[in-house]
Scaffold this motif. Structure first.
Motif, PDB file in Angstrom:
ATOM      1  N   SER A 114       8.556   4.851  -1.313  1.00  0.00           N
ATOM      2  CA  SER A 114       8.287   5.474  -0.016  1.00  0.00           C
ATOM      3  C   SER A 114       8.984   4.718   1.085  1.00  0.00           C
ATOM      4  CB  SER A 114       6.789   5.532   0.224  1.00  0.00           C
ATOM      5  OG  SER A 114       6.176   4.302  -0.076  1.00  0.00           O
TER       6      SER A 114
ATOM      7  N   GLU B  28      -8.710  -3.768  -5.116  1.00  0.00           N
ATOM      8  CA  GLU B  28      -8.889  -2.337  -5.403  1.00  0.00           C
ATOM      9  C   GLU B  28      -9.206  -1.567  -4.126  1.00  0.00           C
ATOM     10  OE1 GLU B  28      -9.437   0.919  -8.288  1.00  0.00           O
ATOM     11  OE2 GLU B  28      -8.976  -1.138  -8.827  1.00  0.00           O
TER      12      GLU B  28
ATOM     13  N   ARG C 266       1.557   6.762  -6.831  1.00  0.00           N
ATOM     14  CA  ARG C 266       0.446   7.651  -7.187  1.00  0.00           C
ATOM     15  C   ARG C 266       0.800   9.104  -6.857  1.00  0.00           C
ATOM     16  NH1 ARG C 266      -2.277   3.406  -4.512  1.00  0.00           N
ATOM     17  NH2 ARG C 266      -3.235   2.026  -6.040  1.00  0.00           N
ATOM     18  N   GLY C 267       1.449   9.296  -5.698  1.00  0.00           N
ATOM     19  CA  GLY C 267       1.839  10.639  -5.280  1.00  0.00           C
ATOM     20  C   GLY C 267       2.840  11.285  -6.217  1.00  0.00           C
ATOM     21  N   ARG C 268       3.576  10.474  -6.957  1.00  0.00           N
ATOM     22  CA  ARG C 268       4.539  10.989  -7.934  1.00  0.00           C
ATOM     23  C   ARG C 268       3.948  11.016  -9.346  1.00  0.00           C
ATOM     24  NH1 ARG C 268       7.315   8.531  -4.145  1.00  0.00           N
ATOM     25  NH2 ARG C 268       7.523   6.477  -5.022  1.00  0.00           N
TER      26      ARG C 268
ATOM     27  N   LEU D  28       2.574   1.696  -3.468  1.00  0.00           N
ATOM     28  CA  LEU D  28       1.615   2.102  -4.493  1.00  0.00           C
ATOM     29  C   LEU D  28       1.146   3.541  -4.272  1.00  0.00           C
ATOM     30  CD1 LEU D  28      -0.385  -1.224  -4.774  1.00  0.00           C
ATOM     31  CD2 LEU D  28       1.413  -0.382  -6.308  1.00  0.00           C
ATOM     32  N   ASP D  29       0.890   3.912  -3.026  1.00  0.00           N
ATOM     33  CA  ASP D  29       0.500   5.296  -2.740  1.00  0.00           C
ATOM     34  C   ASP D  29       1.629   6.260  -3.088  1.00  0.00           C
ATOM     35  OD1 ASP D  29      -2.038   4.581  -1.910  1.00  0.00           O
ATOM     36  OD2 ASP D  29      -1.588   4.749   0.241  1.00  0.00           O
ATOM     37  N   GLY D  30       2.879   5.837  -2.847  1.00  0.00           N
ATOM     38  CA  GLY D  30       4.025   6.666  -3.208  1.00  0.00           C
ATOM     39  C   GLY D  30       4.103   6.893  -4.706  1.00  0.00           C
TER      40      GLY D  30
ATOM     41  N   ARG E  64       0.835  -1.215   0.000  1.00  0.00           N
ATOM     42  CA  ARG E  64       0.000   0.000   0.000  1.00  0.00           C
ATOM     43  C   ARG E  64       0.864   1.258   0.000  1.00  0.00           C
ATOM     44  NH1 ARG E  64      -5.542   1.608  -0.606  1.00  0.00           N
ATOM     45  NH2 ARG E  64      -5.160   3.815  -0.816  1.00  0.00           N
ATOM     46  N   GLU E  65       1.900   1.261   0.813  1.00  0.00           N
ATOM     47  CA  GLU E  65       2.756   2.435   0.914  1.00  0.00           C
ATOM     48  C   GLU E  65       3.490   2.694  -0.415  1.00  0.00           C
ATOM     49  OE1 GLU E  65       1.749   0.799   4.770  1.00  0.00           O
ATOM     50  OE2 GLU E  65       2.759  -0.161   3.090  1.00  0.00           O
TER      51      GLU E  65
ATOM     52  N   LEU F 118      -5.851  -1.664  -1.994  1.00  0.00           N
ATOM     53  CA  LEU F 118      -4.608  -1.151  -2.581  1.00  0.00           C
ATOM     54  C   LEU F 118      -4.810  -0.134  -3.690  1.00  0.00           C
ATOM     55  CD1 LEU F 118      -2.631  -4.516  -2.820  1.00  0.00           C
ATOM     56  CD2 LEU F 118      -2.322  -2.682  -1.133  1.00  0.00           C
TER      57      LEU F 118
END
Length: 182
Positions: free
Chosen positions: A182, A83, A50-52, A46-48, A43-44, A86
């Motif tokens: 991340s 989904e 997305r954040g980029r 994938l979120d990282g 999760r971390e 994650l």
């Protein structure tokens, strides 16, 4: 004569991910959303991404449908749970065929990767695939995308040796692709 080292390829604009064994713990022929468990740190990472601004998609062989072990509705319910835990993922590509069906979508064929690229409006050279077995690497190579193998207990030694790049975990794979982690 002095030659300069090859420049690193640009970071991918999208990362496609294998589902089982890469972003969620592999439960063979899983038809039960309650059994979905994210891989540690997924999760971390994938979120990282997305954040980029990196776009994400999932490409997954689901031969259990062709074999009669699970229904398409069950696979769709499992994917919905992935989904939920994650996501979001911009693109999902699911191959419901068995190895003997001779389809063009089943990894190591390039079909799902090429379809995901088309749906994202990107060239395969702008995309990378992260997976845990040789079929994932084969699909990326066949499509013209970059790839990184993240081995698990089921990954064969020859798949590791043949992979274009190998990372210990998802975060390491993302670093190898030049998009940080991340």
């Amino acid at each position: 004569m002095h030659t300069s080292p090859e420049p690193a390829p640009p970071a991918p604009q999208a990362v496609l991910l294998d589902r089982d064994g890469t972003i969620v713990v592999d439960v063979p022929y899983n038809g039960d959303p309650d059994l979905v468990q994210p891989m540690p740190g997924a999760r971390e990472v994938l979120d990282g991404l997305r954040g980029r601004g990196v776009r994400l998609g999932v490409v997954t062989n689901q031969s259990g449908i062709a074999r009669g072990y699970v229904t398409r509705d069950q696979v769709d319910a499992v994917n919905a749970r992935v989904e939920e835990l994650l996501g979001p993922f911009e693109v999902w590509e699911v191959c419901p065929h068995g190895p003997e069906d001779g389809c063009g979508c089943r990894k190591p064929g390039p079909g799902m990767v090429l379809s995901a690229c088309a749906r994202l409006g990107l060239e395969p050279s702008e995309v990378a695939l992260i997976g845990d077995i040789g079929a994932d690497m084969g699909a990326a190579v066949a499509a013209g995308a970059r790839s990184v193998l993240v081995p698990t207990d089921i990954t064969l030694e020859e798949e590791v040796l043949a992979a274009p790049a190998v990372a210990r975990d998802l975060a390491g794979a993302v670093r190898l692709l030049g998009v940080g982690a991340s």
